[in-house]
Design an enzyme around this catalytic site. Structure first.
Site, short mmCIF file in Angstrom:
data_model
loop_
_atom_site.label_atom_id
_atom_site.label_comp_id
_atom_site.label_asym_id
_atom_site.label_seq_id
_atom_site.Cartn_x
_atom_site.Cartn_y
_atom_site.Cartn_z
N TRP A 33 0.83 -1.21 0.00
CA TRP A 33 0.00 0.00 0.00
C TRP A 33 0.86 1.25 0.00
O TRP A 33 0.47 2.27 -0.58
CB TRP A 33 -0.97 -0.03 1.18
CG TRP A 33 -1.80 -1.28 1.16
CD1 TRP A 33 -1.85 -2.27 2.09
CD2 TRP A 33 -2.69 -1.69 0.10
NE1 TRP A 33 -2.69 -3.27 1.69
CE2 TRP A 33 -3.24 -2.95 0.48
CE3 TRP A 33 -3.07 -1.12 -1.12
CZ2 TRP A 33 -4.14 -3.65 -0.32
CZ3 TRP A 33 -3.97 -1.82 -1.92
CH2 TRP A 33 -4.50 -3.06 -1.52
N ASP A 89 -0.54 6.89 6.48
CA ASP A 89 -1.63 5.94 6.28
C ASP A 89 -1.63 5.01 7.50
O ASP A 89 -0.74 4.19 7.68
CB ASP A 89 -1.39 5.15 5.00
CG ASP A 89 -2.45 4.09 4.74
OD1 ASP A 89 -3.34 3.89 5.59
OD2 ASP A 89 -2.37 3.43 3.68
N LYS A 126 -10.48 -1.92 8.85
CA LYS A 126 -9.45 -2.76 9.44
C LYS A 126 -9.42 -2.70 10.96
O LYS A 126 -8.96 -3.62 11.61
CB LYS A 126 -8.07 -2.40 8.87
CG LYS A 126 -7.96 -2.71 7.39
CD LYS A 126 -6.57 -2.43 6.87
CE LYS A 126 -6.46 -2.69 5.38
NZ LYS A 126 -6.66 -4.10 5.04
#
Length: 354
Positions: free
Chosen positions: A102, A169, A193
């Site tokens: 990511w 992030d 998540k």
């Protein structure tokens, strides 16, 4: 039997959150309407949005410090685009730390906007560690990092000191541990998540940093527009925001971030101890950079795979398979995961006979 859900996301949430959210789907606030059919402009939902945004700042210790909390759509992947739009100047540059899938995806999007520098990368070693001793250019418009790498099971246990805005992030470890959130210019996290269901993304941004790029920013991608419209520029994901609000309330009522960190430390210690003790298993991440949210490991001998898979499935465990890109196993032990479920997995590992 309720499953022991080790899925990386969408993931486990507190049982009381499921129950309250389920009731709201049937009828919300004694309105005679389902949460799924009310107007996002209704008084009751506007109150939810306002309370959720305020609660985020309270839990992070950012109330009254110039930050705004937003619930947006498009997942963390859209923030890969929004970030350079709002922070990279036309002739400027950005610094990125490449620590996983990511992080690399965020880097790819930023390259469409200008000069993008990789200050450190662990790609050559299959992202098994967090790079250290890197230098962030003082003239960068911002520095971007990913705090926890869900796929590879690594985590930043400290953050660099830098004079440029730091953007992070935090999708898979948001609210899981104590962090000085005031070090960051912007934090974003997909809810699914560790905070809520799929469908909304939390963004926390220091407002004074915005509006300095010299770019024309499409309205839907402009953080200032979303701040001005109080997270209602377009129709928000009502169910996802409501369920995230319930989860934030649960977090506050159970001792906040500090209490969660103690529980998460205990769960991670229990599982890693078994991985290190058991001669049949091996962890994939460097010890000093192991994630306390996503524990990745392998069987040393794949001949045991069929037996182990049968055992953990028979024990009521779900979502243990590693990401399709790396294989092996991944136990995601987010805030709502009870230590009793981790013990079930550890017992299965102990009972696997060579």
């Amino acid at each position: 039997m309720k499953k022991h859900n080790f899925s990386a996301g969408p993931s486990i949430l507190p049982q009381e959150v499921f129950e309250k959210a389920a009731q709201a789907v049937l009828e919300f606030n004694n309105s005679g309407l389902s949460l799924l059919e009310i107007s996002h402009r209704s008084k009751d939902f506007v109150a939810v949005m306002e309370e959720a945004r305020a609660l985020v700042l309270e839990l992070m210790g950012l109330t009254g410090k110039g930050y705004q909390a937003l619930f947006l759509s498009g997942g963390a992947s859209l923030e890969f685009v929004r970030v350079p739009y709002n922070f990279m100047t036309k002739s400027g540059k950005a610094a990125y730390l490449d620590t996983g899938t990511w992080a690399a995806a965020a880097l790819k999007e930023a390259r469409e906007f200008g000069d993008t520098i990789i200050v450190g990368s662990s790609k050559a070693d299959n992202y098994t560690y967090i790079p250290k001793d890197y230098t962030i250019p003082a003239d960068a418009d911002y520095f971007h990092c990913t705090s926890n790498n869900t796929i590879f099971g690594t985590q930043m246990h400290s953050f660099p000191e830098t004079e440029v805005p730091m953007i992070c992030d935090m999708s898979s470890d948001i609210f899981s541990r104590k962090v000085d959130f005031s070090k960051f210019g912007l934090i974003y996290a997909g809810a699914q998540k560790n905070m809520g269901p799929a469908g909304t993304t939390l963004v926390v941004v220091k407002e004074e940093l915005l509006g300095k790029t010299g770019r024309h920013i499409p309205s839907i991608l402009d953080y200032k527009q979303h701040i001005d419209k109080e997270s209602m520029y377009n129709t928000p994901s009502v169910f996802a925001v409501y369920t995230s609000w319930l989860t934030l309330q649960w977090l506050k009522n159970n001792g906040g971030i500090e209490a969660m960190e103690k529980k998460n430390d205990a769960k991670a210690a229990l599982l890693y101890a078994e991985i290190d003790r058991n001669p049949l298993f091996v962890g994939t991440a460097k010890t000093e950079d192991r994630s306390k949210m996503n524990v990745t490991f392998l069987l040393k001998d794949e001949a045991h795979t069929e037996q182990f898979d049968k055992m953990w499935k028979a024990a009521g465990i779900s979502g243990l398979a590693g990401h399709r890109s790396v294989g092996g196993y991944r136990a995601s032990i987010y805030n709502a995961m009870p230590i009793e479920s981790v013990q079930v997995l550890v017992d299965v590992m102990k009972n696997l006979a060579p």
